[in-house]
Enzyme design. Structure first.
Site, PDB file in Angstrom:
ATOM      1  N   CYS A  76      38.985  43.803  36.326  1.00  0.00           N
ATOM      2  CA  CYS A  76      39.200  44.015  37.756  1.00  0.00           C
ATOM      3  C   CYS A  76      39.432  45.509  37.978  1.00  0.00           C
ATOM      4  CB  CYS A  76      40.430  43.214  38.191  1.00  0.00           C
ATOM      5  SG  CYS A  76      40.960  43.562  39.875  1.00  0.00           S
ATOM      6  N   CYS A 190      33.402  46.675  41.643  1.00  0.00           N
ATOM      7  CA  CYS A 190      34.245  45.480  41.792  1.00  0.00           C
ATOM      8  C   CYS A 190      33.532  44.421  40.972  1.00  0.00           C
ATOM      9  CB  CYS A 190      34.349  45.039  43.246  1.00  0.00           C
ATOM     10  SG  CYS A 190      35.082  43.395  43.443  1.00  0.00           S
TER      11      CYS A 190
HETATM   12  N1  DGL Z   1      37.263  41.720  41.090  1.00  0.00           N
HETATM   13  C1  DGL Z   1      38.165  42.689  41.577  1.00  0.00           C
HETATM   14  C2  DGL Z   1      37.741  44.126  41.249  1.00  0.00           C
HETATM   15  O1  DGL Z   1      36.982  44.373  40.332  1.00  0.00           O
HETATM   16  C3  DGL Z   1      38.722  42.649  42.956  1.00  0.00           C
HETATM   17  C4  DGL Z   1      38.531  41.620  43.977  1.00  0.00           C
HETATM   18  C5  DGL Z   1      39.752  41.513  44.871  1.00  0.00           C
HETATM   19  O2  DGL Z   1      39.825  42.251  45.883  1.00  0.00           O
HETATM   20  O3  DGL Z   1      40.630  40.738  44.503  1.00  0.00           O
HETATM   21  O4  DGL Z   1      38.199  45.051  41.871  1.00  0.00           O
END
Ligand code: DGL
Length: 275
Positions: A76, A190
């Site tokens: 993330c 993301c």
């Molecule tokens: N998958 C997450 C990232 O790479 C974020 C998504 C969210 O906002 O929770 O930032």
């Protein structure tokens, strides 16, 4: 790290981390995997830095003693651009982060116009500003954070309709033309966004190179843990932990199964004090 089957914990706010789990699992099919999704406070991109730090600390205070992983992947960007120093100070195991792939984008862009498609949190981080300053000074950088795009990726995995028009509206600001040059490289900053890559390619005003961080993260995991052993035991179904119960539809369960997630459990996290 050798001998018993190593355990890798892959973490995200939701299903985005699956796009990182997948290449790691292909590189190390012999490892044991736990996938943790902190869906009870999704989306992380809209949380303040203080709240997110305290939240991730609380999640790992619960998950590390329970699963005793050999290595953790923070799949993330929103979390990695903020919480890695705190986690590394708190726990003695290796943490691999996922941060915006700005350096490779700047290295390979011919037009010198690159897009960074992230969450709002990642776009606001000092860490992201430092990556742009250190590696992309010779590029025009369009940093764009559509607030609903991670939620649309969750919806798409759940087989809900996400229109091409809404996807185009979210990505269009990354496509810029300037004096005959135009954006040629976009960083998927993301981990949810690679889930929508087919749609991005379909609606894009012109073809660009999309940079998905997953393969680089898998290489980093192999660097730290070593190659899969040749007498490796067969892949095992992956245990998934979500922090909030949800009504998993049949298409979502099928999609999760496609990523190897067969058994889903819920563990709620009791917040401790602020960081
Ligand atoms: N998958 C997450 C990232 O790479 C974020 C998504 C969210 O906002 O929770 O930032």
């Amino acid at each position: 790290m050798s001998g018993k089957r190593q355990t890798i914990l892959v973490f995200d706010s939701g299903v985005g981390g699956l796009t990182v789990l997948d290449p790691i699992r292909k590189a190390r099919p012999d490892a044991n995997y736990i996938y943790v999704a902190d869906n009870s406070v999704f989306p992380y991109g809209e949380l303040s830095e203080d709240v997110l730090l305290a939240r991730v600390r609380d999640v790992f205070d619960t998950m590390i003693p329970r699963f005793n992983p050999d290595l953790v992947v923070i799949a993330c960007h929103t979390a990695s651009t903020l919480v890695l120093p705190m986690l590394r100070a708190r726990f003695s195991i290796p943490f691999v982060g996922t941060v915006p792939a700005i350096k490779p984008a700047a290295e390979q862009s011919q037009s010198r116009i690159i897009g960074i498609l992230s969450t709002r949190g990642t776009a606001q981080r000092d860490y992201t500003a430092a990556l742009i300053r250190d590696f992309a000074q010779t590029c025009e950088v369009i940093l764009h954070a559509p607030s609903e795009l991670a939620s649309k990726a969750e919806a798409a995995l759940n087989d809900e309709i996400v229109t091409d028009a809404s996807i185009l509206a979210d990505i269009a600001p990354c496509f810029v033309e300037n004096e005959g040059r135009r954006t040629d490289t976009i960083v998927l900053a993301c981990t949810h966004y690679p889930l929508l890559l087919e749609a991005f390619e379909r609606v894009a005003p012109w073809p660009v190179t999309w940079i998905d961080p997953g393969p680089a993260i898998a290489r980093r995991v192999v660097q730290l843990m070593g190659e899969a052993s040749s007498d490796a035991a067969p892949e095992q179904p992956i245990r998934a932990i979500f922090t909030s119960p949800f009504a998993a539809s049949a298409p979502l369960l099928a999609a999760l199964k496609g990523y190897g997630l067969e058994k889903i459990d819920f563990i709620s996290i009791n917040p401790a004090s602020p960081v």
